[in-house]
Design a protein around this motif. Structure first.
Motif, PDB file in Angstrom:
ATOM      1  N   ASP A  14       0.811  -1.220   0.000  1.00 50.23           N
ATOM      2  CA  ASP A  14       0.000   0.000   0.000  1.00 50.23           C
ATOM      3  C   ASP A  14       0.841   1.265   0.000  1.00 50.23           C
ATOM      4  N   GLU A  15       1.940   1.232   0.762  1.00 50.03           N
ATOM      5  CA  GLU A  15       2.733   2.456   0.860  1.00 50.03           C
ATOM      6  C   GLU A  15       3.316   2.835  -0.503  1.00 50.03           C
ATOM      7  N   LYS A  17       2.120   1.990  -3.485  1.00 45.97           N
ATOM      8  CA  LYS A  17       1.062   2.431  -4.385  1.00 45.97           C
ATOM      9  C   LYS A  17       0.638   3.849  -4.046  1.00 45.97           C
ATOM     10  N   ARG A  18       0.562   4.136  -2.737  1.00 45.32           N
ATOM     11  CA  ARG A  18       0.147   5.474  -2.331  1.00 45.32           C
ATOM     12  C   ARG A  18       1.174   6.504  -2.801  1.00 45.32           C
ATOM     13  N   LEU A  22       0.307   9.585  -5.263  1.00 41.87           N
ATOM     14  CA  LEU A  22       0.406  10.969  -4.799  1.00 41.87           C
ATOM     15  C   LEU A  22       1.275  11.805  -5.735  1.00 41.87           C
ATOM     16  N   LEU A 293      -2.176  13.814  -0.269  1.00 43.49           N
ATOM     17  CA  LEU A 293      -2.934  12.723   0.343  1.00 43.49           C
ATOM     18  C   LEU A 293      -4.329  13.210   0.742  1.00 43.49           C
ATOM     19  N   TYR A 296      -6.389  13.548  -2.259  1.00 41.30           N
ATOM     20  CA  TYR A 296      -6.779  12.241  -2.787  1.00 41.30           C
ATOM     21  C   TYR A 296      -7.919  11.645  -1.959  1.00 41.30           C
ATOM     22  N   ASP A 297      -7.825  11.839  -0.641  1.00 38.31           N
ATOM     23  CA  ASP A 297      -8.867  11.311   0.245  1.00 38.31           C
ATOM     24  C   ASP A 297     -10.131  12.142   0.203  1.00 38.31           C
TER      25      ASP A 297
END
Lengths: 343, 590
Positions: A14-15, A17-18, A22, A293, A296-297
């Motif tokens: 996940d890290e 991909k994030r 970003l 982030l 994105y959220d």
């Protein structure tokens, strides 16, 4: 040609991909460094980007992939000339470029050089663009960046930071836009990156192969499904990829105007001071990362929680470290985050 | 496919099975790395693969010295100049699309070549050089890497081998008249291969076994699944059975094992996977849910199948792989000697497409005297062109600033250990840290007992160096002669790559083990002195740090004979040793 494995179908990591997503939201965050062993989906993630990210609008016939909507100052010389002559820049849609820079590439190949063909057959002095031109507005991917010659890494980071490639060689004098996100991956066991270079990456990620049985089985199942029916598999994940794409598009619109409360700025500064990063690069990456982030959220403003999530990626490679110290940088960052943000 | 396969595979069967599977879907399997002591053995296997491939499959050899324009495609200079218009030639990769590339001497391939090959395996296409060459062209290829390296120091780069399904070690020729399968078997298998399915339980077992054997890469497991499906297809089935998994374990997982499972394995296993509770997949009607016992049985079968292919010298729970041997700069035949970067020291005749940089002025100067003799060429729009021929090309000769390889030779014998082992380790750590930030390479040799051991061949990976040092045990005799010899060998290797060398000894020089490993002080000292003078002949910087409690005569003499700077450190700490060595280093300020 191989249909790339869909980004959303990558299990875990996940890290990583994030971090990659970003930089799609805000390329000014800087490059991404991915360190980890083989077979941890590093290449897969990067190669999945053209299919994942929204296609971009590109001026027809432009060798540098200029954006017709960008201000004149950010266009290449050719497009500027055309615009000044009053021509309307026609454009088409093209996928975001992801360009591989292989080890051992010569500087000529990277920055571009005299176009030998035209020099020899037409007697013209012309510039043959290199990989940096092709990567403009996209990603430049260097696998095993830790084995790349230092002077090339330096050059890449320089160009990525200024967004412009300046070529002065063999009687050629050219400058062209080269705004790209540098993604470097490597296995630290095979050699480290120079500390001076580490600091210049926006985000860094440590990937490990998961030893979780279920996750591994899931990875293999998906890979198997993709191998047997690539089109079908891609179709199955198209919706998930589209969802991520919508997030990126929405976030891009919001990210520049997203408010960052003073309290958050203070916390970011405290965090950097607590772990002892030198210079302001750490704080900048931390803030930009957190803002991307939040965008994105779909958050309304940047909060401490965003800092908390992004801090390890933004800071772990900047700690002045005793290279022989066993306490991992990640641990030191998380410790500082917990100390500062627990209450 | 019958009982031949169900029983543990002998070497012959493995070789033939691998060849057959590869021939079913060469591109899907990525290819193979074949290790054989002699070239004809590898060739016999290649002949078998050739006979099994679909007729008309392109096969080409890829010499490791291939220049980029031949590999990826680019401008054909000779033709371009002769005709006065651009002539683009396709690269070897594009020309071999859909076929098999054979890479001899793969262990000596440069990092640059490996990077190009891994990229083409990943993307299945290749981008020719230059803007005139157009779009990337498809290049779906399999690569058969022939590895003729001996010992562990020379291995094909892991980045490449990770992407090749089969890792074969052959010791005997295989006869090309493969008998396991008929051409019809292969045809049927090719058709049914994509449709073969494998149950989740079997995937789980393959994953479990790979974890137990310390195989981190998920590509390996992915290949194992593929091989199991291929084996089923060869047998004319549409579902994978246990014996197919055995084949996969033997061919794919065995050679990649990095450790043996912990002993009491029945209990130490990760919990058995949950029985598939979801409504059975359409495909699995034949596998009724396997009980944990059955899974365990399959695991045992696979482990048994792997016995034949495990690498020699595996230890239980050994640490995972260290740094790649012969890494970026250590490999001979690397770019260094070619000088693609660095400071210009002149020009030489050469082809700029090979990666060298054209020196335009010198090229024109070389062409100038011949202009009247050469037939005129009329170029684009009737312009008269300078007549340049490939012979005229001058490329820049560049010299790279040489790096430094520091070799630490640490005395871990009983006598030294008593005195200053801790300080010595501390000092080496400090020096390592410094070498790291200067990008020097660091190697480590320890000597104790009967022999000297290269704990770490020269590397830039600080983590590996540190691990090697921490694990260094103390005690035993002082085989100084053997230590000096090892150091000399490493120094010679480092020189070959163009590096300067610094050899640092930390010892009390109380040699008591002769070169042949026998105890006895007089002989040991004579041997050590002989080795020392051989080291002196090599040149380079040498430092001997005397770690004995008071300056010893022997150490001084040793230093003198090996031409080393002698540093007596009767009573100091890691910092002191470090400072002394740093002062002796040639480019400590660099």
């Amino acid at each position: 040609m191989r249909i790339p494995f869909p980004f959303s179908a990558i299990v875990g990591q996940d890290e990583m991909k994030r971090a990659i997503l970003l930089t799609a939201v805000d390329p000014t965050i800087g490059g991404v460094l991915i360190l980890g062993h083989r077979g941890t989906a590093k290449s897969t993630a990067v190669r999945a980007l053209p299919a994942l990210l929204p296609p971009m609008s590109v001026v027809d016939g432009c060798r540098y992939g200029c954006d017709p909507k960008s201000p004149a100052s950010r266009l290449c010389a050719d497009c500027q000339t055309r615009m000044n002559a009053g021509a309307k820049l026609r454009a088409h849609k093209a996928p975001v470029p992801v360009v591989d820079l292989p080890l051992g590439a010569t500087e000529d190949r990277v920055v571009g050089a005299l176009d030998l063909e035209r020099a020899l057959t037409r007697g013209e002095k012309a510039y043959e663009p290199g990989l940096l031109a092709r990567a403009n507005r996209g990603y430049l991917y260097v696998d095993e960046i830790n084995l790349l010659e230092d002077h090339l890494v330096d050059l890449l980071l320089d160009v990525a930071a200024t967004g412009e490639n300046v070529v002065e060689r063999e009687g050629i004098s050219v400058r062209h836009p080269a705004r790209f996100v540098l993604v470097g991956s490597g296995n630290p066991e095979e050699g480290d990156l120079r500390p001076q270079l580490l600091d210049r990456f926006g985000l860094s990620v440590e990937v490990t192969t998961t030893t979780d049985l279920d996750q591994r089985v899931e990875v293999i199942k998906r890979r198997d499904a993709c191998d047997r029916d690539p089109e079908g598999f891609a179709a199955q994940w198209a919706e998930a990829d589209a969802e991520a794409r919508r997030h990126v598009e929405r976030a891009r619109k919001k990210v520049d105007t997203l408010p960052v409360p003073d309290a958050v700025l203070r916390t970011a500064a405290q965090l950097c001071a607590a772990v002892g990063t030198d210079g302001v690069r750490g704080e900048l990456a931390l803030l930009r990362g957190a803002r991307a982030l939040a965008a994105y959220d779909g958050a309304r403003q940047v909060t401490a929680q965003h800092l908390r999530v992004i801090a390890p990626s933004a800071l772990r490679h900047r700690l002045r470290r005793n290279v022989l110290d066993d306490v991992g940088s990640t641990t030191r960052v998380t410790r500082a985050v917990t100390d500062l943000l627990s209450d | 496919m019958d009982e031949t396969v169900a029983s543990p595979l002998d070497a012959r069967t493995q070789a033939e099975l691998a060849a057959t599977l590869l021939a079913i879907d060469p591109i899907g399997f990525g290819g193979a790395v074949v290790r054989a002591p002699r070239a004809d053995i590898a060739e016999s296997w290649l002949a078998m693969v050739r006979s099994l491939l679909v007729e008309g499959t392109p096969i080409a050899r890829l010499p490791i010295s291939i220049p980029d324009d031949r590999l990826l495609g680019g401008l054909d200079l000779a033709m371009t100049l002769a005709t006065g218009r651009p002539v683009v030639e396709r690269g070897l990769l594009a020309r071999t699309d859909g076929g098999v590339l054979i890479l001899p001497c793969a262990e000596r391939a440069s990092d640059a070549l490996i990077a190009r090959l891994t990229s083409v395996l990943d993307t299945q296409r290749t981008a020719p050089r230059g803007p005139f060459a157009g779009e990337p062209t498809p290049a779906r290829v399999a690569i058969i890497a022939l590895d003729e390296g001996d010992g562990v120091d020379e291995r094909t780069a892991a980045a490449l081998t990770d992407r090749l399904a089969f890792h074969l070690t052959l010791s005997h020729e295989v006869s090309p008249d493969g008998a396991l399968f008929t051409p019809t078997d292969l045809r049927v298998a090719r058709a049914s291969f994509p449709k073969v399915t494998i149950s989740e339980a079997r995937i789980t077992t393959l994953v479990t076994v790979s974890l137990a054997f310390g195989i981190d890469s998920l590509r390996a497991v992915s290949f194992a699944v593929r091989v199991a499906r291929g084996a089923a297809a060869l047998d004319g089935r549409r579902t994978v059975r246990d014996d197919d998994c055995q084949v996969a374990a033997a061919l794919v997982l065995g050679p990649r094992a990095t450790r043996l499972p912990a002993p009491s394995e029945a209990s130490a296993e990760p919990e058995p996977p949950p029985p598939p509770s979801d409504p059975a997949d359409a495909e699995s009607e034949r596998d009724e849910r396997p009980s944990p016992e059955e899974l365990q049985a399959l695991e045992d079968l696979m482990i048994q199948a792997m016995q034949a292919t495990l690498p020699i010298g595996l230890t239980i729970e050994a640490p995972s792989q260290g740094p790649r041997q012969g890494g970026s700069a250590g490999r001979s035949g690397d770019d260094r000697a070619g000088g693609l970067r660095g400071r210009q020291v002149g020009t030489r005749r050469g082809d700029p497409r090979g990666g060298g940089r054209l020196d335009l002025l010198e090229t024109l100067r070389a062409a100038a005297p011949w202009q009247r003799l050469r037939p005129p060429i009329t170029g684009h729009e009737g312009r008269v062109l300078v007549r340049v021929r490939p012979d005229d090309f001058r490329i820049r000769r560049l010299i790279e600033p040489a790096g430094t390889t520091a070799i630490f030779v640490v005395d871990a014998s009983g006598s030294a250990a008593l005195h200053r082992m801790a300080e010595a380790k501390g000092a080496v750590e400090l020096l390592l840290a410094e070498a790291y930030s200067r990008r020097d390479e660091v190697g480590l040799i320890a000597f104790r007992g009967n022999v000297a051991e290269v704990l770490l061949p020269p590397t830039r990976a600080i983590a590996a160096a540190k691990r090697a040092l921490a694990a260094l045990p103390g005690g035993g005799g002082t085989p100084l002669a053997s230590a000096i010899d090892r150091a000399r060998e490493l120094a010679v290797q480092a020189r070959r790559t163009g590096n300067d060398t610094v050899v640092v000894f930390l010892t009390d020089a109380r040699a008591n083990i002769a070169r042949d490993g026998s105890p006895g002080r007089p002989q040991a000292e004579a041997d050590a002195l002989a080795s020392a003078s051989a080291l002196r002949v090599l040149g380079g910087t040498t430092v001997l740090i005397d770690t004995s409690p008071r300056p010893s005569e022997m150490a001084q003499r040793m230093a003198e004979v090996m031409g080393a700077r002698y540093v007596a450190l009767p009573r100091t700490d890691a910092q002191g040793i470090h400072a002394a060595v740093a002062a002796a280093m040639p480019r400590a300020s660099a």
